[in-house]
Design a protein around this motif. Sequence first.
Motif, PDB file in Angstrom:
ATOM      1  N   ARG A   1      -4.755  14.936   1.102  1.00  0.00           N
ATOM      2  CA  ARG A   1      -5.510  15.183   2.167  1.00  0.00           C
ATOM      3  C   ARG A   1      -6.083  13.573   2.769  1.00  0.00           C
ATOM      4  NH1 ARG A   1     -10.076  17.740   0.180  1.00  0.00           N
ATOM      5  NH2 ARG A   1      -8.987  19.401  -0.426  1.00  0.00           N
TER       6      ARG A   1
ATOM      7  N   ASN B   1       0.810  -1.291   0.053  1.00  0.00           N
ATOM      8  CA  ASN B   1      -0.283   0.134   0.016  1.00  0.00           C
ATOM      9  C   ASN B   1       0.861   0.916   0.241  1.00  0.00           C
ATOM     10  OD1 ASN B   1      -1.197  -0.461   3.464  1.00  0.00           O
ATOM     11  ND2 ASN B   1       0.846   0.232   2.716  1.00  0.00           N
TER      12      ASN B   1
ATOM     13  N   ALA C   1      -8.341  10.415   4.832  1.00  0.00           N
ATOM     14  CA  ALA C   1      -9.521  10.032   4.344  1.00  0.00           C
ATOM     15  C   ALA C   1     -10.192   9.149   5.549  1.00  0.00           C
ATOM     16  CB  ALA C   1      -9.560   8.926   3.216  1.00  0.00           C
TER      17      ALA C   1
ATOM     18  N   PRO D   1      -8.956  -1.251  -2.786  1.00  0.00           N
ATOM     19  CA  PRO D   1      -9.632  -0.591  -4.175  1.00  0.00           C
ATOM     20  C   PRO D   1      -8.276  -0.435  -5.091  1.00  0.00           C
ATOM     21  CG  PRO D   1      -9.614   0.911  -2.275  1.00  0.00           C
ATOM     22  CD  PRO D   1      -9.371  -0.320  -1.775  1.00  0.00           C
TER      23      PRO D   1
ATOM     24  N   GLY E   1      -1.832   7.605   6.537  1.00  0.00           N
ATOM     25  CA  GLY E   1      -2.830   6.792   6.619  1.00  0.00           C
ATOM     26  C   GLY E   1      -4.195   7.056   6.562  1.00  0.00           C
ATOM     27  N   GLY E   2      -5.238   6.463   6.712  1.00  0.00           N
ATOM     28  CA  GLY E   2      -6.629   6.521   6.630  1.00  0.00           C
ATOM     29  C   GLY E   2      -7.294   6.146   8.206  1.00  0.00           C
TER      30      GLY E   2
ATOM     31  N   GLY F   1      -6.636   2.283  -5.636  1.00  0.00           N
ATOM     32  CA  GLY F   1      -6.956   3.466  -6.530  1.00  0.00           C
ATOM     33  C   GLY F   1      -5.569   3.915  -7.248  1.00  0.00           C
ATOM     34  N   THR F   2      -4.544   4.205  -6.174  1.00  0.00           N
ATOM     35  CA  THR F   2      -3.402   4.602  -6.848  1.00  0.00           C
ATOM     36  C   THR F   2      -2.277   3.530  -7.331  1.00  0.00           C
ATOM     37  OG1 THR F   2      -3.479   6.061  -5.160  1.00  0.00           O
ATOM     38  CG2 THR F   2      -1.668   6.667  -6.573  1.00  0.00           C
ATOM     39  N   LEU F   3      -2.206   2.572  -6.501  1.00  0.00           N
ATOM     40  CA  LEU F   3      -1.428   1.273  -6.706  1.00  0.00           C
ATOM     41  C   LEU F   3      -1.772   0.778  -8.207  1.00  0.00           C
ATOM     42  CD1 LEU F   3      -1.320  -0.779  -3.740  1.00  0.00           C
ATOM     43  CD2 LEU F   3       0.091   0.864  -4.362  1.00  0.00           C
TER      44      LEU F   3
ATOM     45  N   ALA G   1      -1.820   1.622   5.731  1.00  0.00           N
ATOM     46  CA  ALA G   1      -2.769   2.559   5.109  1.00  0.00           C
ATOM     47  C   ALA G   1      -4.054   2.644   6.123  1.00  0.00           C
ATOM     48  CB  ALA G   1      -3.206   1.903   3.738  1.00  0.00           C
TER      49      ALA G   1
HETATM   50  P1  ADP Z   1      -3.650   2.975  -2.675  1.00  0.00           P
HETATM   51  O1  ADP Z   1      -3.528   4.695  -2.627  1.00  0.00           O
HETATM   52  O2  ADP Z   1      -2.473   2.644  -1.932  1.00  0.00           O
HETATM   53  O3  ADP Z   1      -3.874   2.550  -4.095  1.00  0.00           O
HETATM   54  P2  ADP Z   1      -6.229   2.277  -1.903  1.00  0.00           P
HETATM   55  O4  ADP Z   1      -6.980   2.791  -3.178  1.00  0.00           O
HETATM   56  O5  ADP Z   1      -6.226   0.712  -2.160  1.00  0.00           O
HETATM   57  O6  ADP Z   1      -4.957   2.771  -1.809  1.00  0.00           O
HETATM   58  O7  ADP Z   1      -6.786   2.406  -0.534  1.00  0.00           O
HETATM   59  C1  ADP Z   1      -6.541   1.684   0.530  1.00  0.00           C
HETATM   60  C2  ADP Z   1      -6.749   2.211   1.743  1.00  0.00           C
HETATM   61  O8  ADP Z   1      -5.639   3.365   2.049  1.00  0.00           O
HETATM   62  C3  ADP Z   1      -7.969   2.914   1.999  1.00  0.00           C
HETATM   63  O9  ADP Z   1      -9.106   2.199   2.430  1.00  0.00           O
HETATM   64  C4  ADP Z   1      -7.626   3.929   2.911  1.00  0.00           C
HETATM   65  O10 ADP Z   1      -7.505   3.176   4.410  1.00  0.00           O
HETATM   66  C5  ADP Z   1      -6.029   3.938   2.743  1.00  0.00           C
HETATM   67  N1  ADP Z   1      -6.296   5.530   1.883  1.00  0.00           N
HETATM   68  C6  ADP Z   1      -6.450   5.887   0.503  1.00  0.00           C
HETATM   69  N2  ADP Z   1      -6.393   7.009   0.183  1.00  0.00           N
HETATM   70  C7  ADP Z   1      -6.250   7.738   1.226  1.00  0.00           C
HETATM   71  C8  ADP Z   1      -5.962   9.200   1.551  1.00  0.00           C
HETATM   72  N3  ADP Z   1      -6.426  10.035   0.600  1.00  0.00           N
HETATM   73  N4  ADP Z   1      -5.937   9.364   2.883  1.00  0.00           N
HETATM   74  C9  ADP Z   1      -5.670   8.328   3.602  1.00  0.00           C
HETATM   75  N5  ADP Z   1      -5.868   7.226   3.567  1.00  0.00           N
HETATM   76  C10 ADP Z   1      -6.251   6.747   2.269  1.00  0.00           C
END
Ligand code: ADP
Length: 585
Positions: A175, A84, A177, A432, A128-129, A434-436, A100
């Motif tokens: 920011r 992550n 989450a 998810p 972290g979130g 999202g960025t990975l 995360a």
């Molecule tokens: P990644 O950016 O590593 O691809 P994911 O989209 O897989 O992350 O999200 C995994 C977890 O990472 C989320 O459920 C959350 O706990 C944390 N996370 C994602 N984006 C954020 C953010 N902008 N701020 C804080 N935590 C985040």
Amino acid sequence: MAEPTLPADLKPVEINTNAEIVLSKRYYRKGGDGKPVENSTQMFWRVASSIAEEENKYPKSTVPAETLARQFYDLMTEWKFLPNSPTLMNAGTDLGQLSACFVLPVGDSIEEIFDAVKFAAMIHKSGGGTGFSFSRLRPKEARVGSTGGVASGPVSFLRIFNTATEQIKQGGTRRGANMGILRVDHPDILEFIRAKEREGEFNNFNFSVALTEDFMKAVEKNEEYPLIAPHTKRERGRLNAREVFELLVRKAWESGDPGIVFLDRINRDNPTPTLGEIESTNPCGEQPLLPYEACNLGSVNLAKVFAPEKDAGVDWDELRRIIHLAVRFLDNVIDASQFPLERITEMVRMNRKIGLGVMGWADLLYQLRIPYNSQEAVHLAERVMEFVLEEGRAASRQLAKERGEFPAYAESVYAERGLGPFRNATITTIAPTGTLSIIAGCSSGIEPLFALSFARNVMDGERLVETNPYFEAALREEGCWSQKLMESIAAKGSVRQMADILPDSLRKVFVTAMDIEPVYHLKMQAAFQQYTDNAVSKTVNLPHDATVDDIRNIYWMAYEQGCKGVTVYRDGCLSSQVLCTGDSS
Ligand code: ADP
């Protein structure tokens, strides 16, 4: 921390443009002037070598740290596995916060509420979130003994958390989450369900309503259910369960928020109930955790195990190798992590939870020419995830032999059931990514493609345009590729309506999120959930003209199919969304 020296014969990273943009904006270490002081090769070596070094703590380790560093480096830079984001950003740096996902308790006193705000700020600062349950807060207008006044209630306090998050940019990059959860039997539940009615309100939060079995039964029977004040445990009114359910469905139709989580089901899978009850998940819902617990995630890129000559078109041996290395990697991350609170360090070390999942699922299906919305895909999902869980467990068992089981093992459900011993209280989670997935250049998590060609809004309004490489290759193979066709697909996103131009075989396979019937979104989520210790991140994407009835059916199906929660999103229901096809941007 000192710069790690790069081995002279290290393979440089081959990276796509979008990944380079994301990495240089957010992930590379920066100098005093805010400019990156490392490149992708240096970044991945920093991560690989610092995580491999943890191996030296364990005398019984079967792999030398130097060998492992090379293996980790290759694994990541061949885009077969990524940890992550906080691990990529912070491993081998002074910050050292690598997880995360966090869950913090919110107690029913001003001190405890503001402690949680402060702890969340510290976690956000480190990347972290955070997830919180607000269910312990006394409802609005309840008496406050110490002052003789009345309480503000969960929604009012939520605003403070939201504002605090707004002000803290994580390590100067993104920011924070949050997840905010309220039990459906909390007296302020209606206010909570409506809290995000105005667009932009609580924009740093995902909201979820925690539904109980009792509540779901009351919905089925069209009965009332009691609202319970958490501080007195007394009944404080009753609501008709079906009306509340209908309101939830309507709000989700309007804005996608709040989602729902099935709390009893989540607790049924709590591996260490003696350490506490699970009351919340991380921000995107895939990781239920105990209060003060954190978890680090990692994802295997399934697009990279496509092997047409092998059984079911999957290179199972390679997948096994990746899983075993990834579990070792994630377990090492726990030791390498520095947390902003001692309580978190203690909890994390007790359970040593990791969350290994998959990404690139839709890309694998494209390569296999299996439509996402087919029973064949659902069966393969089960087979793949069962394999990830079984091999993940085997790897965790091996680590338990070398390093000992997780300290809370003796009181865990695994000991009770004669499973294990394991090194980790949970092993699988589907994130998810999202960025990975942008970094690895693959489809995200277990989601279908949003569009075959699309513009993506990332960080600070930057737009990235992408066309799926497997789709492009298939068009060329079939001899139907043309610049004009690509432009028209980019405008539409989907090829469903292109019967006159594209052969049926392609249109059936290259489906995108909104071509897929909701039932297949759900079936896929449920298939992966069956073999996932934690939860599965999945959004049921719906076209703009989806109805309230559709959403009600989806919620009900999620309940019946054993999902731990569900998130729906109706296209275009909010004015700004992360992904858009040409038509709607
Ligand atoms: P990644 O950016 O590593 O691809 P994911 O989209 O897989 O992350 O999200 C995994 C977890 O990472 C989320 O459920 C959350 O706990 C944390 N996370 C994602 N984006 C954020 C953010 N902008 N701020 C804080 N935590 C985040």
